[in-house]
Design an enzyme around this catalytic site. Structure first.
Site, short mmCIF file in Angstrom:
data_model
loop_
_atom_site.label_atom_id
_atom_site.label_comp_id
_atom_site.label_asym_id
_atom_site.label_seq_id
_atom_site.Cartn_x
_atom_site.Cartn_y
_atom_site.Cartn_z
N ASP A 278 0.77 -1.04 0.09
CA ASP A 278 0.09 -0.22 -0.13
C ASP A 278 0.99 1.00 0.01
OD1 ASP A 278 -2.12 1.74 0.06
OD2 ASP A 278 -3.28 0.60 1.93
N GLU B 3 -10.08 7.30 4.42
CA GLU B 3 -9.24 6.63 5.33
C GLU B 3 -9.34 7.38 6.56
OE1 GLU B 3 -5.51 5.66 3.42
OE2 GLU B 3 -6.35 6.02 1.39
C1 BGC Z 1 -3.82 8.76 -2.09
C2 BGC Z 1 -4.40 7.78 -0.90
C3 BGC Z 1 -2.78 8.11 0.03
C4 BGC Z 1 -2.86 9.36 0.45
C5 BGC Z 1 -1.67 9.85 1.37
C6 BGC Z 1 -3.86 10.01 -1.76
O1 BGC Z 1 -3.75 10.92 -2.58
O2 BGC Z 1 -4.92 8.25 -2.92
O3 BGC Z 1 -4.13 6.43 -1.45
O4 BGC Z 1 -3.19 7.36 1.19
O5 BGC Z 1 -2.66 10.26 -0.54
O6 BGC Z 1 -1.49 11.08 1.45
C1 BGC Z 2 -5.22 2.92 0.18
C2 BGC Z 2 -5.32 1.92 -0.63
C3 BGC Z 2 -5.39 2.54 -2.15
C4 BGC Z 2 -3.88 3.22 -2.29
C5 BGC Z 2 -3.59 3.88 -3.79
C6 BGC Z 2 -3.80 3.93 -0.04
O1 BGC Z 2 -3.88 4.88 0.64
O2 BGC Z 2 -5.00 2.51 1.46
O3 BGC Z 2 -6.55 1.48 -0.46
O4 BGC Z 2 -5.54 1.35 -3.09
O5 BGC Z 2 -3.95 4.18 -1.35
O6 BGC Z 2 -4.44 4.87 -3.71
#
Ligand code: BGC
Ligand code: BGC
Length: 852
Positions: free
Chosen positions: A335, A535
């Site tokens: 991840d 999240e």
């Molecule tokens: C991503 C997430 C990631 C987050 C962290 C987002 O742009 O899609 O998957 O967890 O940035 O900053």
């Molecule tokens: C998330 C995932 C996701 C990834 C890519 C992460 O922060 O936990 O579920 O697939 O970002 O965006």
């Protein structure tokens, strides 16, 4: 001095002054946040107690010969490149000529050209450029095509114009595996039209604590349902193994996630799962054996830990269970920088994860350094060659099964450019059916529902005409925020669906978000609920709905007082404590996060014009519904208000005896933990104080003056009585107003997640000298940002909003892992400022520069 909790909690008269000094004087550098390490020895895994799996993909010697031939022709650089996935926001097609990475992804906010609403053609053209760059004739004799993974988790939700299906929680309520298969197939087609062939889904978390901000990504707390859905969704996305459809040009690679235990972290995102091995197997572990048996080709490794060990470092679960016991021959993908959380690792180096069984790093930001470090680790023998070859073999096997070599550049593949399939009538019809099936009826006094469409219907509430709100997180943006109805060219709001249904039958429908009306309606449909989040930004301390803000309840009560029958349509990513709202409504429908096809709601709420039932309610609860805000999980004591599986049919008796309206929580605990001062009250544990060189004065309610009288705080009204404060500086020396707490909070994740400190303000007298906004981390610790210019430029007497990214305070010296004072406003000049709604704001990715 501050920083000592006991000192501050004694009354803290000296404390704000210390902060004043700290902020006014030189600031120390940024302290690195401490990494919390779990104590105790790691728990062992016993592969023998895990189920056995018979994969539906039999051994294929011809395929293995091709894999071996490819592997034999690859350079070491190419092999290492296969292990690394970069994000499209930091990796260009041209980079692939120099760094032969095996794949790319787009995170929730990463779009072609940085454009949230990028047209589908821009996605396709970018996909094509990555592919061509990876295959370009170069010093590498045998190039391997890259592929691109996307979070198509409720439809191809990152892409403008796509069909947005209900979030998984609503699909769980539908209890319909056949429907899942249709949704999987439709989603796969919408991914294929933009030239991509890999999705990061389905989520198979079996969430046991709904305080978790990712609860809506889970189908259910019932492992049996998740098991059935896992199979259906994988078959829908990938096609059935052993048939010509399997991973053909209409299907995409599926990625069950997040392996393993993400749903059992007691409401904490990326937290620690402390279940026994057997509990883990039987709850979050339920869906994976089935998904692997159905042919899932990749599995995403969770951010979370099991018994103190980060999953990216869990050899037992990644290698011994998934790969050895279940014969999973696809690959594991990490991840988002999750490997960097393994003790001893950074985002740019983590051989430990490769040891444990991680085959591909998701390295959105640090792919370049990770590539060179990993290459070095292979050369030095730190990463054994056989392990490298095993990882590469797995990735190649999937690329061959996916026909990546045969199909050629994305733009030349059969569905590429068929943009008519994005939000096509067929796909929208499937989504609309899913909406109908997902609605759960919790109350229906005197058979109020279904309604007669010929009536005068008032449609109220802030969710009534709001497609972003009905879609939730992971919709066009990561947090699902920052968009409006017009960003959904094929979508319909719940209001639009109701209006069509009612008007077609000769009834009258009126939209009035605040519930006011000219002509008395026969019935009011009030649509309200949670605002989008994703999240950790959705983690909450308890399940109280909308703590500290009663505006929806007030609206319901106003209509009720007028004697109008009320249907509540509640939008949420999880069950929440809504006893007062249930009492105030005659009928109550849990609609979850239905997505872009709002008409599905009207389909069920209204009868046919001739009075016959059009569609009966058939959804049942995928999670139990709480009787108190503290009933957040399967292990919290007491009978729930409605058990998992509950849901009324129209014909059943839907009366509900009045429910207790006291939450059982101290009133402070009802306040949103991201709110420092909202609706005239400070959030739980926070209080106001003022300070200057004559001393410091705590002002618990934010009313009063500093000892010298230089700074006064009075209550004023913005939208409600005394919901704001007027801060008046007399201009006779430095003085400061702050909100601080008795214990510090850790905002590390919020800072990485691009959150901001935000507030509403109105300049009543422009500043005569410099003004700073600061955050404090104890004695002589803090970071300030100048806001003089923005205050001077603000139109006099008008309310405005300002967001300052937390990263700005961190860069200026704030230790965001120990925030004692989230808000401190200081000037030596004259200034009169009204202020309210001081809170953490999400989804401000592109927000303002640090200085104003
Ligand atoms: C991503 C997430 C990631 C987050 C962290 C987002 O742009 O899609 O998957 O967890 O940035 O900053
Ligand atoms: C998330 C995932 C996701 C990834 C890519 C992460 O922060 O936990 O579920 O697939 O970002 O965006």
């Amino acid at each position: 001095m501050r920083g000592d909790k006991s000192d501050h909690s004694k009354g803290g008269v000296g404390a704000p002054f210390a902060l004043l000094a700290a902020l006014a004087v030189a600031l120390p550098g940024l302290l690195a946040p401490a990494r919390v390490q779990a104590a105790g020895p790691p728990a062992a895994i016993h592969p023998g107690i895990w189920p056995q799996v018979r994969p539906q993909l039999p051994p294929d010697p011809a395929l293995e010969r091709k894999v071996n031939a490819l592997l034999a022709g690859m350079t070491l650089e190419q092999k290492v490149g296969q292990l690394i996935q970069g994000d499209i926001s930091t990796l260009t097609p041209a980079d692939l000529r120099q760094y032969p990475l095996g794949s790319v992804l787009n995170g929730g906010n990463s779009k072609p050209d940085g454009n949230t609403l990028a047209p589908p053609s821009a996605w396709l053209s970018l996909a094509n450029r990555y592919y061509l760059a990876s295959m370009a004739p170069s010093p590498i004799p045998h190039p391997v095509p890259e592929f691109w993974g996307i979070d198509a988790v409720h439809g191809n939700n990152d892409v403008y114009g796509a069909t947005i299906f209900p979030q998984n929680v609503g699909l769980g309520a539908a209890h319909d595996p056949a429907l899942m298969r249709l949704i999987g197939a439709a989603t796969a087609e919408e991914v294929r039209v933009i030239g991509l062939d890999w999705t990061f889904g389905p989520t198979l978390a079996v969430v046991s604590d709904n305080r978790w901000g990712r609860s809506y990504e889970s189908y259910s707390a019932d492992p049996a349902l998740v098991r059935r859905y896992a199979r259906a969704m994988v078959l829908g996305l990938q096609g059935r193994p052993g048939t010509p459809q399997f991973l053909d040009a209409r299907h995409v690679i599926a990625t069950p996630k997040h392996y393993l235990g993400d749903g059992g972290t007691r409401g904490v995102d990326q937290g620690d799962n402390t279940e026994s091995e057997i509990q883990l197997r039987d709850s979050d572990g339920a869906g994976y054996p089935v998904a692997v048996a159905a042919g899932a080709q990749s599995v995403m490794v969770s951010f979370s830990s099991w018994r103190g060990v980060k999953m990216a470092a869990n050899y037992g679960l990644l290698t011994e269970v998934l790969k050895d016991r279940w014969h999973f021959d696809g690959f594991t993908v990490g991840d988002w920088n999750a490997h960097g959380q393994v003790p001893g690792c950074t985002d740019a180096s983590c051989p430990q994860a490769v040891d444990a069984g991680l085959d591909m790093f998701m390295a959105p930001t640090d792919w370049k350094q990770l590539y060179s470090n990993t290459l070095e680790q292979v050369r030095s023998g730190r990463i054994p060659r056989p392990r490298l070859d095993d990882a590469v073999r797995r990735i190649l096997r999937v690329k061959l099964r996916d026909r990546l070599f045969e199909e050629g550049p994305p733009a030349s593949r059969p569905l590429a450019g068929r943009f008519d399939l994005l939000g096509s009538p067929q796909h929208r019809a499937i989504a609309r059916r899913a909406v109908r099936e997902s609605l759960v009826l919790l109350k229906n006094e005197d058979h109020l529902l279904p309604l007669k469409p010929q009536e005068r219907v008032l449609v109220a509430g802030d969710g009534a005409d709001d497609i972003p709100m009905q879609s939730g997180g992971w919709t066009l943006t990561w947090q699902g925020t920052g968009t409006t109805n017009k960003d959904f060219p094929h979508g319909e709001s719940i209001w639009q669906g109701i209006a069509q249904t009612v008007r077609a039958a000769g009834g009258e429908a009126n939209l009035s978000p605040d519930g006011t009306f000219k002509q008395r309606p026969d019935v009011a449909i009030v649509v309200y609920g949670e605002k989008p989040y994703a999240e950790f930004q959705g983690d909450v301390p308890n399940l109280a709905f909308s703590p500290g803000d009663d505006s929806d309840l007030e609206l319901l009560r106003r209509l009720r007082a007028a004697g109008i029958p009320i249907v509540s349509v509640f939008l949420s990513g999880r069950p929440l404590w809504v006893n007062p709202e249930l009492n105030a409504s005659n009928a109550f429908v849990a609609a979850w996060l239905p997505g872009s096809e709002g008409e599905g709601v009207a389909d069920v709420l209204f009868r046919k014009p001739d009075g016959a039932v059009r569609y009966d309610f058939r959804g049942t609860l995928p999670f139990s519904w709480p009787r108190t805000p503290l009933q957040f999980g399967s292990d919290t004591a007491g009978r729930p208000l409605f058990a998992l599986g509950y849901g009324l049919r129209d014909a059943s008796n839907g009366n509900l005896t009045p429910l207790a309206e006291t939450s059982g929580l101290p009133s402070a605990a009802l306040v949103d933990n991201r709110a420092f001062f909202v609706a005239g009250r400070t959030g739980s544990g926070w209080h106001w104080a003022v300070a200057d060189d004559a001393g410091a004065t705590p002002l618990p309610r934010g009313l009063g003056a500093s000892d010298s009288g230089r700074l006064t705080l009075t209550a004023i009204d913005k939208t409600r009585q005394e919901d704001s404060r007027r801060l008046r500086w007399s201009g006779t020396g430095q003085s400061l107003a702050e909100i601080s707490g008795a214990t510090p909070i850790d905002l590390t994740r919020q800072t990485n997640g691009q959150m901001a400190l935000g507030f509403d303000y109105r300049v009543e007298e422009a500043p005569s000298a410099a003004v700073t906004l600061g955050m404090g981390c104890g004695a002589s610790c803090g970071g300030t940002v100048a806001i003089t210019a923005v205050l001077r430029a603000a139109a006099h007497g008008q309310w405005r909003h300002l967001d300052i990214p937390l990263a700005c305070f961190a860069a200026a010296g704030e230790n965001v892992s120990r925030v004692w004072t989230p808000f401190a406003l200081q000037t030596a000049g004259r200034l009169t400022l009204a202020i309210t709604n001081i809170r953490l704001e999400s989804g401000t990715a592109g927000a303002a520069a640090c200085g104003h």
